[in-house]
Motif scaffolding. Structure first.
Motif, PDB file in Angstrom:
ATOM      1  N   MET A   1       0.819  -1.199   0.000  1.00  6.65           N
ATOM      2  CA  MET A   1       0.000   0.000   0.000  1.00  6.65           C
ATOM      3  C   MET A   1       0.861   1.261   0.000  1.00  6.65           C
ATOM      4  SD  MET A   1      -3.069  -1.007  -0.261  1.00  6.65           S
ATOM      5  CE  MET A   1      -4.132   0.337   0.188  1.00  6.65           C
ATOM      6  N   LYS A   2       1.993   1.240   0.711  1.00  9.19           N
ATOM      7  CA  LYS A   2       2.856   2.417   0.744  1.00  9.19           C
ATOM      8  C   LYS A   2       3.343   2.751  -0.662  1.00  9.19           C
ATOM      9  CE  LYS A   2       7.381   4.045   2.181  1.00  9.19           C
ATOM     10  NZ  LYS A   2       7.710   4.422   0.800  1.00  9.19           N
ATOM     11  N   VAL A   3       3.708   1.717  -1.424  1.00  8.97           N
ATOM     12  CA  VAL A   3       4.200   1.961  -2.783  1.00  8.97           C
ATOM     13  C   VAL A   3       3.125   2.648  -3.611  1.00  8.97           C
ATOM     14  CG1 VAL A   3       5.033   0.862  -4.895  1.00  8.97           C
ATOM     15  CG2 VAL A   3       5.779   0.008  -2.679  1.00  8.97           C
ATOM     16  N   ALA A   4       1.888   2.178  -3.522  1.00  9.66           N
ATOM     17  CA  ALA A   4       0.799   2.790  -4.294  1.00  9.66           C
ATOM     18  C   ALA A   4       0.553   4.224  -3.841  1.00  9.66           C
ATOM     19  CB  ALA A   4      -0.474   1.962  -4.148  1.00  9.66           C
ATOM     20  N   ARG A   5       0.585   4.455  -2.540  1.00  3.11           N
ATOM     21  CA  ARG A   5       0.399   5.831  -2.032  1.00  3.11           C
ATOM     22  C   ARG A   5       1.511   6.741  -2.540  1.00  3.11           C
ATOM     23  NH1 ARG A   5      -1.300   3.415   2.789  1.00  3.11           N
ATOM     24  NH2 ARG A   5       0.809   3.547   3.618  1.00  3.11           N
ATOM     25  N   VAL A   8       0.947   7.500  -6.283  1.00  3.25           N
ATOM     26  CA  VAL A   8      -0.114   8.498  -6.448  1.00  3.25           C
ATOM     27  C   VAL A   8       0.394   9.860  -5.979  1.00  3.25           C
ATOM     28  CG1 VAL A   8      -2.413   9.197  -5.668  1.00  3.25           C
ATOM     29  CG2 VAL A   8      -1.981   6.825  -6.308  1.00  3.25           C
ATOM     30  N   GLY A   9       1.212   9.884  -4.915  1.00  2.00           N
ATOM     31  CA  GLY A   9       1.762  11.147  -4.419  1.00  2.00           C
ATOM     32  C   GLY A   9       2.639  11.831  -5.449  1.00  2.00           C
ATOM     33  N   VAL A  10       3.415  11.064  -6.210  1.00  2.00           N
ATOM     34  CA  VAL A  10       4.324  11.641  -7.212  1.00  2.00           C
ATOM     35  C   VAL A  10       3.576  11.964  -8.499  1.00  2.00           C
ATOM     36  CG1 VAL A  10       6.321  11.164  -8.690  1.00  2.00           C
ATOM     37  CG2 VAL A  10       6.369  10.506  -6.280  1.00  2.00           C
ATOM     38  N   LEU A  11       2.717  11.050  -8.948  1.00  3.44           N
ATOM     39  CA  LEU A  11       2.073  11.215 -10.256  1.00  3.44           C
ATOM     40  C   LEU A  11       0.752  11.977 -10.183  1.00  3.44           C
ATOM     41  CD1 LEU A  11       2.638   7.654 -11.763  1.00  3.44           C
ATOM     42  CD2 LEU A  11       3.936   9.741 -12.231  1.00  3.44           C
ATOM     43  N   GLY A  12       0.283  12.212  -8.972  1.00  7.58           N
ATOM     44  CA  GLY A  12      -1.009  12.874  -8.852  1.00  7.58           C
ATOM     45  C   GLY A  12      -2.110  11.932  -9.289  1.00  7.58           C
ATOM     46  N   ASP A  13      -2.845  12.334 -10.287  1.00 13.33           N
ATOM     47  CA  ASP A  13      -3.960  11.531 -10.761  1.00 13.33           C
ATOM     48  C   ASP A  13      -3.435  10.388 -11.631  1.00 13.33           C
ATOM     49  OD1 ASP A  13      -6.497  10.654 -11.272  1.00 13.33           O
ATOM     50  OD2 ASP A  13      -6.875  12.127 -12.848  1.00 13.33           O
ATOM     51  N   ALA A  14      -2.748   9.455 -10.989  1.00 10.23           N
ATOM     52  CA  ALA A  14      -2.106   8.347 -11.723  1.00 10.23           C
ATOM     53  C   ALA A  14      -3.144   7.489 -12.421  1.00 10.23           C
ATOM     54  CB  ALA A  14      -1.295   7.502 -10.752  1.00 10.23           C
ATOM     55  N   GLU A  15      -2.742   6.971 -13.539  1.00 12.84           N
ATOM     56  CA  GLU A  15      -3.630   6.077 -14.269  1.00 12.84           C
ATOM     57  C   GLU A  15      -3.797   4.772 -13.500  1.00 12.84           C
ATOM     58  OE1 GLU A  15      -2.808   5.512 -18.389  1.00 12.84           O
ATOM     59  OE2 GLU A  15      -1.862   7.482 -18.509  1.00 12.84           O
ATOM     60  N   ARG A  16      -4.952   4.178 -13.619  1.00 11.52           N
ATOM     61  CA  ARG A  16      -5.280   2.956 -12.882  1.00 11.52           C
ATOM     62  C   ARG A  16      -4.256   1.829 -13.106  1.00 11.52           C
ATOM     63  NH1 ARG A  16     -10.905   0.520 -11.482  1.00 11.52           N
ATOM     64  NH2 ARG A  16     -11.305   2.718 -11.216  1.00 11.52           N
ATOM     65  N   PRO A  17      -3.792   1.572 -14.349  1.00  9.09           N
ATOM     66  CA  PRO A  17      -2.810   0.487 -14.533  1.00  9.09           C
ATOM     67  C   PRO A  17      -1.487   0.740 -13.805  1.00  9.09           C
ATOM     68  CG  PRO A  17      -3.855   1.015 -16.612  1.00  9.09           C
ATOM     69  CD  PRO A  17      -4.264   2.095 -15.638  1.00  9.09           C
ATOM     70  N   VAL A  18      -1.121   2.015 -13.633  1.00  3.78           N
ATOM     71  CA  VAL A  18       0.122   2.321 -12.923  1.00  3.78           C
ATOM     72  C   VAL A  18      -0.054   2.036 -11.433  1.00  3.78           C
ATOM     73  CG1 VAL A  18       1.847   4.094 -12.433  1.00  3.78           C
ATOM     74  CG2 VAL A  18       0.702   4.041 -14.659  1.00  3.78           C
ATOM     75  N   VAL A  19      -1.187   2.434 -10.879  1.00  9.48           N
ATOM     76  CA  VAL A  19      -1.465   2.146  -9.468  1.00  9.48           C
ATOM     77  C   VAL A  19      -1.569   0.630  -9.271  1.00  9.48           C
ATOM     78  CG1 VAL A  19      -3.075   2.472  -7.567  1.00  9.48           C
ATOM     79  CG2 VAL A  19      -2.592   4.362  -9.126  1.00  9.48           C
ATOM     80  N   ALA A  20      -2.204  -0.051 -10.206  1.00  4.91           N
ATOM     81  CA  ALA A  20      -2.291  -1.516 -10.118  1.00  4.91           C
ATOM     82  C   ALA A  20      -0.897  -2.134 -10.155  1.00  4.91           C
ATOM     83  CB  ALA A  20      -3.162  -2.060 -11.258  1.00  4.91           C
ATOM     84  N   ALA A  21      -0.019  -1.573 -10.987  1.00  8.12           N
ATOM     85  CA  ALA A  21       1.360  -2.072 -11.051  1.00  8.12           C
ATOM     86  C   ALA A  21       2.062  -1.882  -9.717  1.00  8.12           C
ATOM     87  CB  ALA A  21       2.124  -1.364 -12.172  1.00  8.12           C
ATOM     88  N   ALA A  22       1.829  -0.729  -9.084  1.00  9.81           N
ATOM     89  CA  ALA A  22       2.441  -0.462  -7.783  1.00  9.81           C
ATOM     90  C   ALA A  22       1.950  -1.460  -6.734  1.00  9.81           C
ATOM     91  CB  ALA A  22       2.125   0.967  -7.345  1.00  9.81           C
ATOM     92  N   LEU A  23       0.688  -1.813  -6.810  1.00  5.71           N
ATOM     93  CA  LEU A  23       0.096  -2.717  -5.816  1.00  5.71           C
ATOM     94  C   LEU A  23       0.408  -4.184  -6.086  1.00  5.71           C
ATOM     95  CD1 LEU A  23      -3.415  -1.086  -5.450  1.00  5.71           C
ATOM     96  CD2 LEU A  23      -1.673  -1.258  -3.656  1.00  5.71           C
ATOM     97  N   LEU A  24       0.497  -4.554  -7.348  1.00 10.67           N
ATOM     98  CA  LEU A  24       0.497  -5.979  -7.716  1.00 10.67           C
ATOM     99  C   LEU A  24       1.803  -6.504  -8.302  1.00 10.67           C
ATOM    100  CD1 LEU A  24      -3.058  -6.056  -9.351  1.00 10.67           C
ATOM    101  CD2 LEU A  24      -2.417  -6.884  -7.074  1.00 10.67           C
ATOM    102  N   HIS A  25       2.835  -5.683  -8.395  1.00 16.54           N
ATOM    103  CA  HIS A  25       4.046  -6.132  -9.099  1.00 16.54           C
ATOM    104  C   HIS A  25       4.704  -7.351  -8.442  1.00 16.54           C
ATOM    105  CE1 HIS A  25       5.701  -3.437  -6.033  1.00 16.54           C
ATOM    106  NE2 HIS A  25       6.808  -4.149  -6.131  1.00 16.54           N
ATOM    107  N   ASP A  26       4.493  -7.556  -7.148  1.00 15.82           N
ATOM    108  CA  ASP A  26       5.098  -8.699  -6.454  1.00 15.82           C
ATOM    109  C   ASP A  26       4.104  -9.827  -6.208  1.00 15.82           C
ATOM    110  OD1 ASP A  26       7.804  -8.112  -6.232  1.00 15.82           O
ATOM    111  OD2 ASP A  26       7.543  -6.948  -4.386  1.00 15.82           O
ATOM    112  N   VAL A  27       2.982  -9.832  -6.922  1.00 12.76           N
ATOM    113  CA  VAL A  27       1.964 -10.857  -6.679  1.00 12.76           C
ATOM    114  C   VAL A  27       2.519 -12.268  -6.880  1.00 12.76           C
ATOM    115  CG1 VAL A  27       0.987 -10.882  -9.037  1.00 12.76           C
ATOM    116  CG2 VAL A  27      -0.457 -11.440  -7.068  1.00 12.76           C
ATOM    117  N   GLY A  28       3.539 -12.408  -7.707  1.00 16.13           N
ATOM    118  CA  GLY A  28       4.142 -13.716  -7.946  1.00 16.13           C
ATOM    119  C   GLY A  28       4.801 -14.310  -6.713  1.00 16.13           C
ATOM    120  N   LYS A  29       5.117 -13.476  -5.722  1.00 15.97           N
ATOM    121  CA  LYS A  29       5.731 -13.993  -4.493  1.00 15.97           C
ATOM    122  C   LYS A  29       4.761 -14.855  -3.703  1.00 15.97           C
ATOM    123  CE  LYS A  29       9.108 -10.309  -3.654  1.00 15.97           C
ATOM    124  NZ  LYS A  29       9.486  -9.192  -2.749  1.00 15.97           N
TER     125      LYS A  29
END
Ligand SMILES: [Fe+2]
Length: 119
Positions: A1-5, A8-29
């Motif tokens: 969650m910190k990564v996604a926050r 969003v803090g840097v990009l402002g109105d970040a696109e949904r796929p970018v926020v999803a990438a921030a949240l889910l990039h380690d889902v394989g773990k």
């Protein structure tokens, strides 16, 4: 969650796929079968083991199998996200997030923000 926050803090109105990438990039773990301490040991084992050995371990059993699957988490995560119908950006970032800076196929500015938020 910190990564996604942070993203969003840097990009402002970040696109949904970018926020999803921030949240889910380690889902394989999730599929590696290692807890926190196991991941610490795996990180040390990975540092001293060749890529080809780690990839061979990924299909095996026991602790070395879990270490191999932990090492391969970018690809396994990307495959999971692809199967779930995730955006191409989200899938690409999961696949490439452990790669060296500058080797990413996704937008370099977005990749730098994501990588920076994950440090
Ligand atoms: Fe990762």
């Amino acid at each position: 969650m910190k990564v996604a926050r942070d993203v969003v803090g840097v990009l402002g109105d970040a696109e949904r796929p970018v926020v999803a990438a921030a949240l889910l990039h380690d889902v394989g773990k999730l599929g590696c079968g290692l807890g926190t301490m196991g991941r610490v040991v795996a990180t040390l084992a990975i540092a001293g083991t060749s890529r080809s050995t780690l990839e061979a371990w990924a299909g095996g059993r026991g602790f070395t199998g879990r270490v191999g699957r932990y090492f391969c988490h970018p690809e396994s995560g990307a495959l999971l996200l692809e199967a779930a119908g995730s955006d191409a950006f989200t899938v690409a970032w999961a696949r490439e997030h452990q790669n060296p800076s500058g080797s990413w196929s996704v937008d370099a500015r977005l990749a730098e923000v994501l990588a920076g938020a994950d440090r």
